[in-house]
Enzyme design. Structure first.
Site, mmCIF file in Angstrom:
data_model
loop_
_atom_site.group_PDB
_atom_site.id
_atom_site.type_symbol
_atom_site.label_atom_id
_atom_site.label_comp_id
_atom_site.label_asym_id
_atom_site.label_seq_id
_atom_site.Cartn_x
_atom_site.Cartn_y
_atom_site.Cartn_z
ATOM 1 N N ASP A 129 -17.203 6.996 -1.661
ATOM 2 C CA ASP A 129 -15.983 7.052 -0.846
ATOM 3 C C ASP A 129 -15.698 8.423 -0.242
ATOM 4 O OD1 ASP A 129 -13.487 6.092 0.082
ATOM 5 O OD2 ASP A 129 -12.740 6.167 -1.656
ATOM 6 N N ARG A 188 -13.584 -9.053 1.277
ATOM 7 C CA ARG A 188 -12.206 -8.651 0.852
ATOM 8 C C ARG A 188 -11.237 -9.778 1.267
ATOM 9 N NH1 ARG A 188 -10.141 -3.569 1.178
ATOM 10 N NH2 ARG A 188 -8.145 -4.525 0.585
ATOM 11 N N HIS A 212 -7.230 0.709 -6.595
ATOM 12 C CA HIS A 212 -7.468 0.146 -5.283
ATOM 13 C C HIS A 212 -8.046 -1.243 -6.137
ATOM 14 C CE1 HIS A 212 -7.675 -1.233 -1.579
ATOM 15 N NE2 HIS A 212 -8.659 -0.555 -0.871
ATOM 16 N N CYS A 268 -16.392 1.678 0.347
ATOM 17 C CA CYS A 268 -15.066 0.851 0.695
ATOM 18 C C CYS A 268 -14.893 0.728 2.081
ATOM 19 C CB CYS A 268 -14.242 0.991 -0.121
ATOM 20 S SG CYS A 268 -13.432 2.779 -0.006
ATOM 21 N N ARG A 297 0.911 -1.227 0.080
ATOM 22 C CA ARG A 297 0.219 0.004 0.104
ATOM 23 C C ARG A 297 0.955 1.249 -0.136
ATOM 24 N NH1 ARG A 297 -5.423 1.360 3.386
ATOM 25 N NH2 ARG A 297 -6.194 -0.001 1.711
ATOM 26 N N GLN A 356 -10.042 -4.078 -3.668
ATOM 27 C CA GLN A 356 -11.426 -3.332 -3.401
ATOM 28 C C GLN A 356 -12.565 -3.644 -4.335
ATOM 29 O OE1 GLN A 356 -12.054 -1.593 -0.208
ATOM 30 N NE2 GLN A 356 -14.078 -2.305 -0.820
#
Ligand code: CP
Ligand code: NVA
Length: 305
Positions: free
Chosen positions: A220, A288, A131, A260, A104, A134
């Protein structure tokens, strides 16, 4: 032989995603029945975090352990990366000691530099641009609740960020319509999203129009990690881009809501929507775990079924 990486959503074909979704269903069913499945015994995952995380760390760490392997957490603060060791040197060393790496970080270019010299598969656990893990989990979640996503309409309300860019790639691969509404000045850069001549993508100036008739409404945070200096300005600019009950009404009673997470109730989403009956955010977070277990199995063992 060069290892296979997962740096952006477009790294896999539709057929490969269909395989991964099928593996996810099987792996999730085993987990729910408390059946041990240890195909990655003796394998080690290194997780490098340059930004904070709850879900990504937990799902990768728990997932690797559940598959019989081990996971090691590394953060910029505690490694020589934080003191300027070149990414390529880090990649050389890490990839001689572990079997798979999740990173990340900030710029996508950092991931690409790491992957360029890594001896083992590298997974994008979020960058400024994308991402992918996700959206793979989100698509699995949609299909669990509503069946195939192709031909459906997904409305993205808010910032044209890493998750939005990833939805754009997914729309092409899974053949669904993506309605995006961002405030002026925050529009999608189609080039940055890796989308050229995006026939699945439509921009809406009015967020209510983007949501009208959508099968899934998703949003988001207004301020992503790394953009904190713009927070006050963004709070002003995004104030009309909240997913609320009126917007969900326009989408319709069968529309799902996803986020998310982490969420800010009263900013990008109202509390009654995220905590309401159309919201599937907890399934989304859980998935996830299952999708990434399928991903690690695929990158390390190839097709097993
Ligand atoms: N959605 C997500 O990636 O959450 P974290 O930032 O907690 O990992
Ligand atoms: N767009 C958000 C996603 C967090 C999981 C961020 O980058 O901070």
């Amino acid at each position: 032989m060069k290892p296979r990486h997962y740096l952006q959503f477009s790294d896999f074909s539709r057929a490969e995603y269909e395989y991964l979704l099928e593996r996810t269903r099987w792996i999730k069913a085993q987990f729910k029945q408390y059946k041990a499945y240890h195909p990655l015994a003796d394998r080690t995952l290194a997780m490098i975090f340059e930004k904070q995380s709850t879900r990504t760390r937990l799902s990768f760490e728990a997932g690797m352990q559940q598959l019989g392997g081990a996971a090691i957490f590394l953060s910029t603060r505690d490694t020589q990366l934080g003191r300027g060791e070149p990414v390529e040197d880090m990649a050389q060393v890490v990839s001689r000691m572990v079997d798979i790496v999740m990173i990340r970080t900030f710029e996508q270019a950092i991931l690409e530099r790491f992957a360029g010299v890594s001896r083992v598969p590298v997974i994008n656990g979020l960058s400024n641009e994308y991402h992918p893990c996700q959206v793979m989990g989100d698509i699995f979640t949609f299909i669990e609740h509503r069946g195939p996503i192709n031909g459906r309409t997904v409305a993205w309300i808010g910032d044209s960020n890493n998750v939005c860019n990833t939805w754009m790639q997914a729309a092409t691969i899974f053949d669904f319509n993506l309605h995006v509404s961002t405030p002026p000045g925050y529009e999608v850069e189609t080039e940055r999203a890796g989308i050229y001549g995006a026939r699945h993508f439509e921009h809406f100036a009015d967020p209510m129009e983007a949501a009208r008739g959508a099968d899934l409404v998703t949003t988001d945070v207004w301020t992503s990690m790394g953009f904190e200096a713009e927070d006050a300005e963004r709070k002003r600019d995004f104030s009309d881009w909240q997913v609320d009950a009126d917007m969900m009404k326009l989408a319709g009673p069968d529309a799902l809501f996803m986020h998310c997470l982490p969420a800010h109730r009263g900013e990008e989403v109202s509390a009654d929507v995220i905590d309401g009956p159309q919201s599937v955010v907890w399934d989304e977070a859980e998935n996830r775990l299952h999708t990434q277990k399928a991903l690690m199995e695929f990158l390390l063992l190839g097709k097993v079924a």
